[in-house]
Write an enzyme that holds these catalytic residues in place. Structure first.
Site, PDB file in Angstrom:
ATOM      1  NE  ARG A 172      32.375  43.272  36.496  1.00  0.00           N
ATOM      2  CZ  ARG A 172      32.580  44.577  36.270  1.00  0.00           C
ATOM      3  NH1 ARG A 172      33.408  44.974  35.324  1.00  0.00           N
ATOM      4  NH2 ARG A 172      31.993  45.479  37.009  1.00  0.00           N
ATOM      5  CB  SER A 221      27.516  40.292  40.287  1.00  0.00           C
ATOM      6  OG  SER A 221      27.145  41.463  40.976  1.00  0.00           O
ATOM      7  CD  GLU A 291      30.852  39.542  37.384  1.00  0.00           C
ATOM      8  OE1 GLU A 291      29.814  40.224  37.209  1.00  0.00           O
ATOM      9  OE2 GLU A 291      31.719  39.827  38.233  1.00  0.00           O
TER      10      GLU A 291
HETATM   11  C1  LIG Z   1      31.557  40.084  48.056  1.00  0.00           C
HETATM   12  C2  LIG Z   1      32.089  40.157  46.639  1.00  0.00           C
HETATM   13  C3  LIG Z   1      31.982  41.349  45.938  1.00  0.00           C
HETATM   14  C4  LIG Z   1      32.474  41.443  44.629  1.00  0.00           C
HETATM   15  N1  LIG Z   1      32.359  42.623  43.972  1.00  0.00           N
HETATM   16  C5  LIG Z   1      32.864  42.735  42.730  1.00  0.00           C
HETATM   17  C6  LIG Z   1      32.773  43.986  42.029  1.00  0.00           C
HETATM   18  O1  LIG Z   1      32.304  44.992  42.525  1.00  0.00           O
HETATM   19  N2  LIG Z   1      33.271  44.035  40.770  1.00  0.00           N
HETATM   20  C7  LIG Z   1      33.849  42.967  40.168  1.00  0.00           C
HETATM   21  O2  LIG Z   1      34.307  43.091  39.023  1.00  0.00           O
HETATM   22  N3  LIG Z   1      33.934  41.776  40.818  1.00  0.00           N
HETATM   23  C8  LIG Z   1      33.460  41.642  42.071  1.00  0.00           C
HETATM   24  N4  LIG Z   1      33.541  40.432  42.718  1.00  0.00           N
HETATM   25  C9  LIG Z   1      34.078  39.252  41.999  1.00  0.00           C
HETATM   26  C10 LIG Z   1      35.582  39.039  42.168  1.00  0.00           C
HETATM   27  O3  LIG Z   1      36.067  39.591  43.392  1.00  0.00           O
HETATM   28  C11 LIG Z   1      36.376  39.626  41.011  1.00  0.00           C
HETATM   29  O4  LIG Z   1      36.009  39.038  39.773  1.00  0.00           O
HETATM   30  C12 LIG Z   1      37.885  39.460  41.203  1.00  0.00           C
HETATM   31  O5  LIG Z   1      38.561  40.189  40.220  1.00  0.00           O
HETATM   32  C13 LIG Z   1      38.315  37.975  41.148  1.00  0.00           C
HETATM   33  O6  LIG Z   1      39.654  37.937  41.624  1.00  0.00           O
HETATM   34  P1  LIG Z   1      40.251  36.609  42.262  1.00  0.00           P
HETATM   35  O7  LIG Z   1      41.672  36.867  42.541  1.00  0.00           O
HETATM   36  O8  LIG Z   1      39.437  36.158  43.424  1.00  0.00           O
HETATM   37  O9  LIG Z   1      40.087  35.628  41.030  1.00  0.00           O
HETATM   38  P2  LIG Z   1      39.638  34.095  41.057  1.00  0.00           P
HETATM   39  O10 LIG Z   1      38.214  33.984  41.490  1.00  0.00           O
HETATM   40  O11 LIG Z   1      40.632  33.295  41.806  1.00  0.00           O
HETATM   41  O12 LIG Z   1      39.718  33.758  39.507  1.00  0.00           O
HETATM   42  C14 LIG Z   1      38.771  34.311  38.609  1.00  0.00           C
HETATM   43  C15 LIG Z   1      39.179  33.926  37.176  1.00  0.00           C
HETATM   44  O13 LIG Z   1      40.411  34.553  36.859  1.00  0.00           O
HETATM   45  C16 LIG Z   1      41.381  33.581  36.493  1.00  0.00           C
HETATM   46  N5  LIG Z   1      42.684  34.025  36.992  1.00  0.00           N
HETATM   47  C17 LIG Z   1      43.027  34.281  38.273  1.00  0.00           C
HETATM   48  N6  LIG Z   1      44.304  34.697  38.334  1.00  0.00           N
HETATM   49  C18 LIG Z   1      44.779  34.695  37.070  1.00  0.00           C
HETATM   50  C19 LIG Z   1      46.041  35.024  36.488  1.00  0.00           C
HETATM   51  N7  LIG Z   1      47.071  35.417  37.231  1.00  0.00           N
HETATM   52  N8  LIG Z   1      46.177  34.908  35.150  1.00  0.00           N
HETATM   53  C20 LIG Z   1      45.144  34.498  34.383  1.00  0.00           C
HETATM   54  N9  LIG Z   1      43.919  34.153  34.880  1.00  0.00           N
HETATM   55  C21 LIG Z   1      43.750  34.262  36.207  1.00  0.00           C
HETATM   56  C22 LIG Z   1      40.921  32.291  37.165  1.00  0.00           C
HETATM   57  O14 LIG Z   1      41.456  31.165  36.509  1.00  0.00           O
HETATM   58  C23 LIG Z   1      39.415  32.425  37.015  1.00  0.00           C
HETATM   59  O15 LIG Z   1      39.002  32.038  35.728  1.00  0.00           O
HETATM   60  C24 LIG Z   1      33.068  40.314  44.027  1.00  0.00           C
HETATM   61  C25 LIG Z   1      33.192  39.121  44.753  1.00  0.00           C
HETATM   62  C26 LIG Z   1      32.723  39.045  46.044  1.00  0.00           C
HETATM   63  C27 LIG Z   1      32.902  37.754  46.811  1.00  0.00           C
END
Ligand SMILES: Cc1cc2nc3c(=O)[nH]c(=O)nc-3n(C[C@H](O)[C@H](O)[C@H](O)COP(=O)(O)OP(=O)(O)OC[C@H]3O[C@@H](n4cnc5c(N)ncnc54)[C@H](O)[C@@H]3O)c2cc1C
Length: 301
Positions: A172, A221, A291
């Site tokens: 992560r 998480s 995280e």
């Molecule tokens: C119900 C639930 C279950 C989840 N289960 C998991 C799991 O099993 N495993 C896991 O790893 N995560 C999990 N997550 C967390 C999350 O979904 C992941 O971390 C996911 O990859 C975040 O993607 P996002 O597009 O929503 O990013 P965001 O939340 O929008 O951004 C997260 C970070 O990435 C950066 N970012 C976004 N896009 C870019 C880009 N294009 N370039 C550079 N930086 C960028 C943002 O600035 C921020 O710092 C879960 C979340 C929820 C709500």
């Protein structure tokens, strides 16, 4: 806010004072000064190169790993939801995927094309850019081991082609080139049986709904698992399941999830995060690291 000279020729959608609570899975967060959704990569490059050099910039996926403070974000948020979402087979078992494609869509595309190795993406409720930034993973799979190349952009609108070796990648965590953002990636999968992959996805999603509070407002998480242990176990052992501050509550189903049970403020969630860290340190002697990414103006009132 400074004027942006050639915004007239940018074709994307620009909003001002946009509440980020509309764009995060916790449904909390104050306004972003400027919120931009580009139409395509050229538009993004033009928009970025036009921003003042000292402008704070953050890229946003589905906000599923982001806590935005109540006072909001001073600067520009670039949202890739509905943008840069191409998905294309490029050669044997390789795909090129835009940073705005959803992880679930990527998993379905793999199944349809009899590609395996990306089943875990089905359970990640974010976009590919977020998955690259977080090295998202689940059930033994992770984003970066599948990456052949990533394509990035900087604030001058210049693009770069990079490999995993250009970053420090861990659980992560992805560090390096923090002045660039992900716009797409080429992935290498293995050929396999799409129907079998679909069954594996179903099993993973069933397991997830049995063990996690899916369907409630959360960010997944909140804390990283410490080496050889689980954040959820440590939080539960500190008797924090069900503990709440305002409308932010430690899930009774999975102690590493914080739920917005109604009208939680970001400050409730942040206070609960701080409280959990303090209690787990006192009772278990372990420092929990978040995280979830926390951004936005600190409220000093
Ligand atoms: C119900 C639930 C279950 C989840 N289960 C998991 C799991 O099993 N495993 C896991 O790893 N995560 C999990 N997550 C967390 C999350 O979904 C992941 O971390 C996911 O990859 C975040 O993607 P996002 O597009 O929503 O990013 P965001 O939340 O929008 O951004 C997260 C970070 O990435 C950066 N970012 C976004 N896009 C870019 C880009 N294009 N370039 C550079 N930086 C960028 C943002 O600035 C921020 O710092 C879960 C979340 C929820 C709500």
């Amino acid at each position: 806010m400074m004027a942006v000279s050639s915004l007239r020729i940018c074709k994307g959608k620009q909003l001002f004072d946009e509440p980020l609570s509309k764009h995060t899975s916790w449904r909390v967060g104050g306004p972003a000064d400027r919120f931009y959704t580009p139409t395509d990569i050229e538009d993004l490059a033009l928009f970025l190169s036009d921003l003042p050099l000292d402008e704070n910039i953050i890229f946003l996926g589905l906000g599923s790993n982001l806590l935005v403070r109540d006072k909001g974000f001073r600067g520009t948020v670039i949202s890739l939801k509905g943008s840069l979402s191409q998905l294309e087979l490029i050669e044997d078992n390789s795909l090129t995927v835009g940073a705005g494609a959803s992880c679930a869509k990527l998993a379905r595309f793999c199944q349809r094309n009899n590609l395996t190795g990306g089943e875990f993406f089905a359970g990640i409720p974010g976009l590919l850019g977020g998955a690259l930034a977080m090295n998202a993973g689940a059930f033994g799979g992770e984003t970066w081991p599948l990456v052949k190349f990533v394509y990035t952009i900087n604030r001058q609108g210049k693009t770069f082609k990079r490999t995993a070796e250009d970053y420090e990648i861990a659980y992560r965590s992805v560090t390096g080139h923090s002045d660039e953002w992900f716009v797409s990636a080429d992935f290498q999968f293995e050929s396999g049986d799409g129907e079998q992959a679909a069954l594996r996805v179903k099993a993973l999603l069933d397991k997830r709904s049995q063990t996690q509070p899916t369907g409630l407002l959360s960010c997944g998480s909140v804390f990283k698992n410490p080496h050889n242990d689980y954040a959820a176990r440590l939080i539960e052992a500190s008797n924090l399941k069900g503990y709440s501050i305002g409308n932010a509550e430690v899930s009774a189903k999975h102690a590493n999830f914080i739920i917005n049970t109604g009208k939680a403020k970001a400050s409730d969630i942040e206070s609960l995060i701080n409280y959990i860290q303090k209690k787990v340190k006192q009772e278990q002697g372990i420092d929990l690291c978040t995280e979830v990414k926390i951004i936005g103006e600190i409220d000093n009132d």
